[in-house]
Design a protein around this motif. Structure first.
Motif, PDB file in Angstrom:
ATOM      1  N   GLN A 183      13.155  55.651  31.144  1.00  0.00           N
ATOM      2  CA  GLN A 183      12.719  54.493  31.923  1.00  0.00           C
ATOM      3  C   GLN A 183      13.907  53.794  32.591  1.00  0.00           C
ATOM      4  O   GLN A 183      13.873  53.545  33.798  1.00  0.00           O
ATOM      5  CB  GLN A 183      11.873  53.571  31.031  1.00  0.00           C
ATOM      6  CG  GLN A 183      11.255  52.393  31.760  1.00  0.00           C
ATOM      7  CD  GLN A 183      12.031  51.114  31.506  1.00  0.00           C
ATOM      8  OE1 GLN A 183      13.147  51.168  30.971  1.00  0.00           O
ATOM      9  NE2 GLN A 183      11.461  49.988  31.920  1.00  0.00           N
ATOM     10  N   TYR A 239      -1.918  60.109  34.318  1.00  0.00           N
ATOM     11  CA  TYR A 239      -0.654  59.428  34.600  1.00  0.00           C
ATOM     12  C   TYR A 239      -0.594  58.854  36.018  1.00  0.00           C
ATOM     13  O   TYR A 239       0.439  58.357  36.449  1.00  0.00           O
ATOM     14  CB  TYR A 239       0.533  60.371  34.351  1.00  0.00           C
ATOM     15  CG  TYR A 239       0.890  60.470  32.883  1.00  0.00           C
ATOM     16  CD1 TYR A 239       0.038  61.111  31.994  1.00  0.00           C
ATOM     17  CD2 TYR A 239       2.054  59.899  32.385  1.00  0.00           C
ATOM     18  CE1 TYR A 239       0.344  61.196  30.645  1.00  0.00           C
ATOM     19  CE2 TYR A 239       2.384  59.982  31.048  1.00  0.00           C
ATOM     20  CZ  TYR A 239       1.527  60.628  30.182  1.00  0.00           C
ATOM     21  OH  TYR A 239       1.833  60.695  28.847  1.00  0.00           O
ATOM     22  N   GLU A 292       4.001  55.979  43.059  1.00  0.00           N
ATOM     23  CA  GLU A 292       3.110  57.119  43.228  1.00  0.00           C
ATOM     24  C   GLU A 292       3.557  57.972  44.414  1.00  0.00           C
ATOM     25  O   GLU A 292       3.603  59.198  44.324  1.00  0.00           O
ATOM     26  CB  GLU A 292       1.655  56.655  43.416  1.00  0.00           C
ATOM     27  CG  GLU A 292       0.735  57.851  43.640  1.00  0.00           C
ATOM     28  CD  GLU A 292      -0.730  57.579  43.331  1.00  0.00           C
ATOM     29  OE1 GLU A 292      -1.087  56.415  43.045  1.00  0.00           O
ATOM     30  OE2 GLU A 292      -1.516  58.551  43.367  1.00  0.00           O
ATOM     31  N   THR A 347      -4.053  60.216  26.274  1.00  0.00           N
ATOM     32  CA  THR A 347      -2.968  59.406  26.828  1.00  0.00           C
ATOM     33  C   THR A 347      -3.131  57.912  26.520  1.00  0.00           C
ATOM     34  O   THR A 347      -2.170  57.231  26.170  1.00  0.00           O
ATOM     35  CB  THR A 347      -2.888  59.625  28.343  1.00  0.00           C
ATOM     36  OG1 THR A 347      -2.584  60.996  28.561  1.00  0.00           O
ATOM     37  CG2 THR A 347      -1.834  58.745  28.991  1.00  0.00           C
ATOM     38  N   CYS A 355       5.271  63.786  36.107  1.00  0.00           N
ATOM     39  CA  CYS A 355       4.547  62.519  36.139  1.00  0.00           C
ATOM     40  C   CYS A 355       5.564  61.395  36.322  1.00  0.00           C
ATOM     41  O   CYS A 355       6.764  61.614  36.178  1.00  0.00           O
ATOM     42  CB  CYS A 355       3.751  62.324  34.852  1.00  0.00           C
ATOM     43  SG  CYS A 355       4.777  62.255  33.396  1.00  0.00           S
ATOM     44  N   SER A 411       7.855  55.538  35.005  1.00  0.00           N
ATOM     45  CA  SER A 411       7.623  54.101  34.874  1.00  0.00           C
ATOM     46  C   SER A 411       6.558  53.723  35.895  1.00  0.00           C
ATOM     47  O   SER A 411       6.543  54.252  36.996  1.00  0.00           O
ATOM     48  CB  SER A 411       8.929  53.346  35.157  1.00  0.00           C
ATOM     49  OG  SER A 411       8.656  51.979  35.416  1.00  0.00           O
ATOM     50  N   PRO A 412       5.663  52.828  35.517  1.00  0.00           N
ATOM     51  CA  PRO A 412       4.618  52.440  36.480  1.00  0.00           C
ATOM     52  C   PRO A 412       5.156  51.568  37.611  1.00  0.00           C
ATOM     53  O   PRO A 412       4.462  51.353  38.602  1.00  0.00           O
ATOM     54  CB  PRO A 412       3.619  51.664  35.615  1.00  0.00           C
ATOM     55  CG  PRO A 412       4.410  51.159  34.466  1.00  0.00           C
ATOM     56  CD  PRO A 412       5.508  52.158  34.229  1.00  0.00           C
ATOM     57  N   PHE A 426       4.286  55.386  30.430  1.00  0.00           N
ATOM     58  CA  PHE A 426       4.337  56.809  30.797  1.00  0.00           C
ATOM     59  C   PHE A 426       5.346  57.614  29.973  1.00  0.00           C
ATOM     60  O   PHE A 426       5.432  58.825  30.114  1.00  0.00           O
ATOM     61  CB  PHE A 426       4.685  56.954  32.283  1.00  0.00           C
ATOM     62  CG  PHE A 426       3.601  56.457  33.190  1.00  0.00           C
ATOM     63  CD1 PHE A 426       2.262  56.620  32.871  1.00  0.00           C
ATOM     64  CD2 PHE A 426       3.923  55.819  34.385  1.00  0.00           C
ATOM     65  CE1 PHE A 426       1.262  56.153  33.712  1.00  0.00           C
ATOM     66  CE2 PHE A 426       2.925  55.358  35.238  1.00  0.00           C
ATOM     67  CZ  PHE A 426       1.595  55.513  34.903  1.00  0.00           C
ATOM     68  N   THR A 427       6.121  56.945  29.182  1.00  0.00           N
ATOM     69  CA  THR A 427       7.167  57.677  28.449  1.00  0.00           C
ATOM     70  C   THR A 427       6.902  57.798  26.950  1.00  0.00           C
ATOM     71  O   THR A 427       7.558  58.553  26.263  1.00  0.00           O
ATOM     72  CB  THR A 427       8.537  56.980  28.637  1.00  0.00           C
ATOM     73  OG1 THR A 427       8.376  55.590  28.383  1.00  0.00           O
ATOM     74  CG2 THR A 427       9.076  57.199  30.023  1.00  0.00           C
TER      75      THR A 427
END
Lengths: 488, 461
Positions: free
Chosen positions: B181, B267, B277, B302, B400, B403-404, B426-427
């Motif tokens: 991250q 994800y 994205e 997930t 993927c 980090s969002p 996500f990690t």
């Protein structure tokens, strides 16, 4: 006769005689060491340090489990037992909780004919804690000192089912257990120095409750550092609990200490204060796996059971119980004795040599019979016994020869040659010496002839002295009596 | 000379070999760079200038003798969670202020064997608990590309130091995303190796079943060089693997043609930043252009990764941090009684997030809750692992986002721990499965199964 039946279960903690600690390489033998000298970052719980399992401790655990007829699980793991205290450097103790190395065992504290079985609930491995010493100095300040030498020493806990029904049975079990562990060579059994620690759980119940399999609340007594303390504490508790019930009161489930000075149990904490240890598997160690092959190998390496060896020495060799027990004091000693018998089958003679001059030599050298390292080959010790039996060496010569066998590792013949030892056994050699001695000790000769048999020994001694201990005792005796004209 | 600090590790190693500059010069350039940017970035808790120059002189000798490794003479930063002998190692916590361990971590010994240069100890969230490095008890590290933003965490100091050219590489640790991250937020490469690939000996534990040391660097090849040095069996870490260490650098030469790249639908969620994205989709498109085959996959559990992670981690934390009582090391605080001394020492020595996790873990392991939390979480962990095992039957790697969001402003999430936890959404799952993963500049994340030879995917970036 009390109207109550006694129910006792025993927990024993014993340190294991490994070279290093349970999870690090520090020496295990800390007795007499300066505080905090047998420590490293791992057993001090320093940040980032990780445990590594002592393989020898695992093997010792398996040996104990097998000797106590336990089942060994295929998988096990260490778990963290969490509680804060300054003697617990990591804030948790690693212990086998869910899957002990041994379970469902039993040990017979009776005889073969009348067995009395105590079931073993579990045998598990863990690490010892550091040692706290509470101090109050001259200024009245009180504080604690922590010695981490003991932290991480391999510890084995052996827990029975509540199968003992008298203080005597409890002590019999403890003696038997200590014998087994010491004989396996995995523990020293020393209670005075805390290497073996005893706790007893005790309750009483009516015969009807016994019939129905019901147990009343139990008290746990700790700090028992001798068999006699166990007996005294149990006798006291049986009486105390019976009196409590007879008064119509209830016995509370508590942990108690044994107050040696006043000969009474003292409550330390009640069940309500019991701690929640929040066990979970130690993530720093992968699970342990015990394969059938591994277990079989450990089983195959176990020494025979001690009581079987003792009874063989008595029944097959005809030795008395005392000497049989001494000869079976360790697997190494028993094996040494057995090896010697193969060369010199006269068990009495070999036993007398081993338990007499030989043991004296071992003790003088501050060796022990836990291992045969440093001892003369068993065949040579046996040869010495054989020659002694056959009159090829004398008792005093045995005393001369033994140190040399220990020192040089050479054989009996070589040692005899080196020390110039031989037996003066021929009559023509001994007769003139005897005549000289008699001539020089006319007084003594008179006394012997007058019936003072004690003085005969003096004359024997004088002849021995003159031959520098080389006279064959049998021949000497015979010739001397002939000369003096006295009967044997 | 300060431009030297902008080289990649590999370029710097080549320069040292070609005698274009010495390690002392290279190290001085990095120290100069630290001197000029550190007031803004604050990546380091300790800059070990003397140690660095001593290391550099020794490295120059080794370079002259020939046969030195690629890391010889190269300055690197070390997360202050990793023990360095005689050099303060704080874990970002007051409770370890002034603690100078008498031992080096295994990874440090490995780096020393290769002749690296220790530039300093990097800032982190206290005991690696956090996603922004704001939980450090000492200082806030700033994202070198946006000084009002966080560098991510917990290895934020390591990521920032590499991004700001204050080191050619850094070591971080990753438990739930603590390498990937911040690497993502600072635009560097960060790799969390497979659990067991790198010894944890001497690395102050947060969650022992998840913690793993890994490199942060400016290129994939640089990270491969560092991983090759620190990976390997350590007899003192029973959880380290005995599998041989492959040649990661030569693996980087392979292309991605035919590589099956899994794209997990779970994800790409609502609420993620469009820029993230876009970047990830673009990176995947680039892989496809080079011959990779995209495969849509599903990792159905997930959603459970975050709650599972935040049960298991606090449980292990509650035990791992019990040893910090100020008695044998660290900063003790007096008290009238032993328990008061404990409370004072730990109460003043630990920060809020550390206390929060100790309490959560103690609660989750307590009688009556143990099965509902700890045992249940371990079961879900198995399901998450199985998701990945099934996915890797269809694909070679998974791509993927790491980090969002991109780097967020300092202070934006400090009031709400759950928002901070979500930064790792996500990690978290990958370490629960014990898998390796790598974060790249495109803010995309690659994880791959046991097929370690597939690392060349990174080379395509």
């Amino acid at each position: 006769m009390s109207r109550y039946e006694t129910v006792i279960g025993i927990e024993v903690h014993t340190q294991l005689l490994t070279r290093s600690k349970m999870f690090c390489g520090c020496p295990n033998d800390y007795a007499g060491a300066e505080p905090n000298t047998h420590v490293c970052p791992v057993c001090l719980g320093a940040p980032g340090m990780l445990p590594v399992v002592n393989e020898t401790a695992l093997r010792y655990g398996m040996m104990a489990a097998l000797a106590l007829n336990c089942t060994i699980p295929e998988f096990s793991w260490f778990e963290r037992k969490n509680y804060p205290y300054p003697d617990l450097v990591k804030g948790f103790q690693l212990t086998q909780y869910s899957y002990p190395i041994g379970s469902h065992g039993q040990v017979n504290i009776g005889t073969d004919a009348e067995p009395l079985r105590v079931r073993i609930n579990r045998v598990h491995l863990e690490e010892d804690t550091a040692k706290n010493t509470h101090v109050t100095n001259a200024a009245g300040e009180s504080y604690s000192l922590v010695d981490c030498n003991r932290a991480g020493v391999p510890l084995m806990e052996i827990v029975t089912e509540p199968d003992m029904h008298s203080p005597d049975e409890a002590v019999a079990y403890l003696k038997k257990l200590r014998d087994i562990l010491v004989f396996l060579g995995i523990a020293n059994g020393r209670m005075d120095e805390g290497a073996m620690r005893l706790e007893a759980n005790i309750s009483v119940r009516t015969p009807e409750e016994a019939e129905a399999g019901v147990l009343r609340p139990r008290c746990e007594v700790k700090n028992l550092n001798s068999f006699e303390n166990v007996r005294a504490a149990l006798v006291y508790e049986v009486k105390r609990q019976a009196q409590v019930y007879d008064r119509g009161e209830r016995v509370r489930q508590v942990t108690m200490g044994w107050d040696l000075e006043h000969g009474r149990t003292v409550v330390q904490r009640s069940k309500e204060e019991a701690q929640d240890y929040r066990y979970f598997p130690e993530p720093d160690l992968p699970p342990l796996r015990f394969t059938a092959a591994e277990v079989d190998a450990v089983r195959a390496g176990l020494p025979g059971r001690r009581h079987e060896i003792v009874s063989r020495y008595q029944q097959v060799l005809g030795l008395d119980a005392y000497r049989a027990e001494l000869l079976a004091q360790s697997p190494a000693f028993a094996a040494y004795f057995d090896a010697a018998l193969a060369v010199c089958p006269q068990a009495e003679r070999v036993a007398n040599l081993l338990l007499g001059d030989f043991m004296a030599e071992v003790n003088d050298r501050r060796m022990d019979m836990e291992s045969t390292a440093g001892l003369p080959p068993a065949a040579e010790t046996a040869e010495l016994a054989r020659q002694w039996e056959a009159g090829e060496v004398t008792g005093p010569q045995v005393k001369q020869l033994l140190p040399r066998l220990f020192d040089t590792g050479e054989g009996v013949e070589a040692a005899k040659a080196a020390l110039g030892i031989r037996v003066v056994g021929a009559a023509d050699e001994l007769t003139p010496i005897i005549e000289d001695v008699l001539a020089a000790n006319a007084d003594a000769v008179e006394k012997v002839r007058a019936g003072q048999d004690k003085v005969f020994g003096f004359l024997v001694g004088q002849v021995m002295k003159a031959t520098r201990g080389q006279a064959d005792p049998g021949t000497l005796n015979r010739l001397l009596r002939e000369k003096l004209g006295v009967a044997g | 000379m300060s431009e030297l600090s902008a080289l990649t590790l590999e370029q710097a190693a080549a320069g040292l070999r070609a005698r274009e500059f010495s390690s002392v010069e290279l190290t001085q350039a990095v120290l100069d760079r630290i001197g000029s940017v550190e007031p803004d970035v604050r990546a380091y808790l300790t800059v070990t200038a003397d140690e660095a120059l001593t290391n550099a002189r020794a490295a120059d000798q080794r370079l002259r003798n020939g046969g030195a490794s690629l890391l010889c003479g190269i300055p690197g930063g070390i997360k202050d969670l990793i023990a360095t002998r005689g050099i303060q190692t704080t874990a970002g916590s007051r409770i370890l202020e002034g603690f100078k361990p008498p031992y080096n971590a295994f990874v440090i010994e490995q780096l020393r064997r290769d002749g690296y240069v220790l530039a300093g100890k990097c800032n982190l969230d206290e005991f690696a608990m956090g996603s922004s490095t704001e939980n450090s008890a000492y200082q806030v590290t700033h994202n070198p590309f946006a000084l009002d933003c966080v560098p991510g965490g917990s290895s934020g100091g390591s990521a920032a130091a590499v991004a700001a050219e204050e080191a050619f590489f850094a070591l971080g640790t990753d438990t739930g995303g603590s390498i990937r991250q911040p690497a993502s937020l600072c635009g560097v490469v960060g790799l969390k190796p497979t659990y067991g690939r790198v010894s944890r000996w001497g690395v102050i534990a947060m969650a022992s079943s998840l913690d793993q040391v890994g490199p942060l660097a400016r290129t994939v090849r640089d990270a491969a060089i560092v991983l090759g040095c620190i990976a390997g069996r350590d007899e003192l870490d029973s959880t380290s693997t005995t599998r041989p260490v492959p040649d990661y650098l030569s693996a980087c030469e392979r292309g991605v043609k035919g590589l099956r790249v899994g794209v997990p639908k779970e994800y790409f969620i609502d609420g993620m930043e469009p820029a993230v994205e876009q970047a990830v989709r673009a990176a995947i498109a680039e892989l496809v252009r080079q011959g990779a085959v995209p495969v849509e996959i599903s990792l159905p559990h997930t959603d459970y990764a975050l709650p599972t992670y935040y049960v298991i981690v606090p449980c292990e934390v509650s035990a791992n941090l019990a040893r910090f009582d100020g008695i044998r090391y660290g900063v003790p605080q007096p008290g009238e009684t032993m328990w008061e001394a404990y409370a004072n020492t730990r109460g003043s020595g630990f920060g809020a997030e550390v206390k929060r996790r100790i309490m959560l873990g103690t609660y989750a392991l307590s009688a009556g809750y143990h099965d509902a939390y700890y045992v249940q979480a371990q079961k879900v962990r198995t399901l998450i692992k199985r998701d990945f095992e099934e996915a890797f039957e269809q694909v070679d790697v998974i791509a993927c986002p790491a980090s969002p969001s991109t780097a967020f402003p300092i202070g934006a999430k400090t009031e709400d721990p759950v928002q901070m936890y979500l930064a790792d959404i996500f990690t978290l799952a990958i370490p629960l499965a014990g898998l390796p993963a790598r974060a790249y500049e495109a803010a995309s994340e690659w994880s791959h199964s046991q097929c370690r030879e597939r690392l060349q995917v990174g080379g395509a970036q």
